[in-house]
Design a protein around this motif. Structure first.
Motif, PDB file in Angstrom:
ATOM      1  N   LEU A 123       0.836  -1.209   0.000  1.00 27.45           N
ATOM      2  CA  LEU A 123       0.000   0.000   0.000  1.00 27.45           C
ATOM      3  C   LEU A 123       0.869   1.258   0.000  1.00 27.45           C
ATOM      4  N   ALA A 124       1.941   1.210   0.795  1.00 29.72           N
ATOM      5  CA  ALA A 124       2.845   2.373   0.850  1.00 29.72           C
ATOM      6  C   ALA A 124       3.411   2.659  -0.539  1.00 29.72           C
ATOM      7  N   GLY A 125       3.714   1.601  -1.273  1.00 29.09           N
ATOM      8  CA  GLY A 125       4.249   1.778  -2.624  1.00 29.09           C
ATOM      9  C   GLY A 125       3.258   2.449  -3.557  1.00 29.09           C
ATOM     10  N   MET A 126       1.987   2.324  -3.249  1.00 29.83           N
ATOM     11  CA  MET A 126       0.959   2.918  -4.118  1.00 29.83           C
ATOM     12  C   MET A 126       0.645   4.367  -3.772  1.00 29.83           C
ATOM     13  N   VAL A 127       0.985   4.789  -2.543  1.00 25.23           N
ATOM     14  CA  VAL A 127       0.555   6.144  -2.141  1.00 25.23           C
ATOM     15  C   VAL A 127       1.684   7.047  -1.640  1.00 25.23           C
ATOM     16  N   MET A 128       2.836   6.473  -1.282  1.00 27.01           N
ATOM     17  CA  MET A 128       3.880   7.305  -0.682  1.00 27.01           C
ATOM     18  C   MET A 128       4.968   7.664  -1.683  1.00 27.01           C
ATOM     19  N   THR A 129       5.633   8.796  -1.428  1.00 22.61           N
ATOM     20  CA  THR A 129       6.804   9.182  -2.220  1.00 22.61           C
ATOM     21  C   THR A 129       7.955   8.242  -1.851  1.00 22.61           C
ATOM     22  N   PRO A 130       9.004   8.192  -2.667  1.00 21.91           N
ATOM     23  CA  PRO A 130      10.157   7.339  -2.316  1.00 21.91           C
ATOM     24  C   PRO A 130      10.723   7.682  -0.945  1.00 21.91           C
TER      25      PRO A 130
END
Ligand SMILES: CC(C)(COP(=O)(O)OP(=O)(O)OC[C@H]1O[C@@H](n2cnc3c(N)ncnc32)[C@H](O)[C@@H]1OP(=O)(O)O)[C@@H](O)C(=O)NCCC(=O)NCCS
Length: 225
Positions: A123-130
């Motif tokens: 989920l973090a990969g879908m919504v967060m910046t690097p």
């Protein structure tokens, strides 16, 4: 006088049972048609209660009868009041809806029931910046659920204030994963203020306004009989 926008955050309880004819009577044809499209009764009841509550909150703010309020939408689909300069935004999750209102600024709000989300890294990969992802990856396990919801509600509040909602890629906007004071985010040259709001232990919520934010006052919409 404190510089910045004063926001009122209205809380609307959303019961599972039917909100009754008084609530239905406040809605316009479009809202009723939307309500009738829900498959599950509980979702319909909550939609009706949320939109009746929205109208009661906006009526209290504008001095207009709740049934008389008309709505339009921005090109991005953000609902707005017809014939009134009052800004507002609605969010609902589970048994609660919230409406943020203010004057002179754009406003966005998001509320989410804290749950046990799975695959937080996905989920973090879908919504967060690097950068947010890197900081999220090293958080202790017991802080990750809360941190994810904090980031998510901040991003939604910001993108709802902007009016593009999730048509704008949330991975392109940095809101910081840390707890704490409010933060300023510049999105395409416009400065926004984000503040987390403590509504209840099991709820994550954030409010966003264009420019500085002075205060957030909480009020409640009384349930309709
Ligand atoms: C709008 C959006 C951010 C809502 O997110 P959500 O977490 O599902 O829902 P929330 O409860 O926080 O907010 C829903 C409310 O936001 C408001 N809203 C709708 N579009 C909005 C927008 N572009 N900007 C700000 N607010 C919006 C509405 O009042 C809506 O309530 P309603 O559906 O009862 O009328 C999200 O659905 C989105 O951006 N979708 C992309 C645009 C889209 O697909 N629109 C659907 C067209 S059919």
């Amino acid at each position: 006088m404190t510089p910045g926008t004063d926001v009122t955050l209205w809380r609307i309880p959303l019961p599972e049972k039917s909100p009754g004819p008084q609530a239905w009577a406040l809605l316009d044809d479009r809202e009723r048609q939307r309500a009738e499209r829900f498959i599950h009764d509980r979702d319909r009841h909550r939609f009706v209660a949320a939109h009746a509550g929205l109208r009661l909150a906006l009526a209290a703010e504008t001095g207009q009868p709740p049934r008389a309020l008309g709505f339009t939408a921005t090109p991005g689909g953000k609902p707005q009041l017809e014939r009134h300069a009052l800004s507002f935004n609605l969010s609902h999750s589970g048994a609660i809806a919230v409406v943020a209102t203010c004057r002179g600024s754009a406003v966005g709000v998001d509320v989410e029931m804290a749950g046990r989300l799975r695959d937080l890294d996905g989920l973090a990969g879908m919504v967060m910046t690097p950068d947010e992802q890197a900081r999220f990856a090293v958080l202790p396990q017991d802080l990750r659920q809360v941190a994810f919801m904090r980031v998510w509600t901040r991003k939604e509040a910001l993108l709802k204030a902007d009016g593009r909602g999730l048509t704008y890629d949330p991975r392109k906007v940095e809101v910081d994963i840390d707890d704490g004071a409010e933060r300023t985010v510049v999105l395409e040259g416009i400065s926004w203020t984000l503040r987390d709001v403590a509504l209840a232990p099991d709820l994550a919520a954030a409010v966003c306004v264009s420019g500085p934010l002075a205060s957030i006052r909480q009020r409640s919409v009384a349930p309709l009989a």
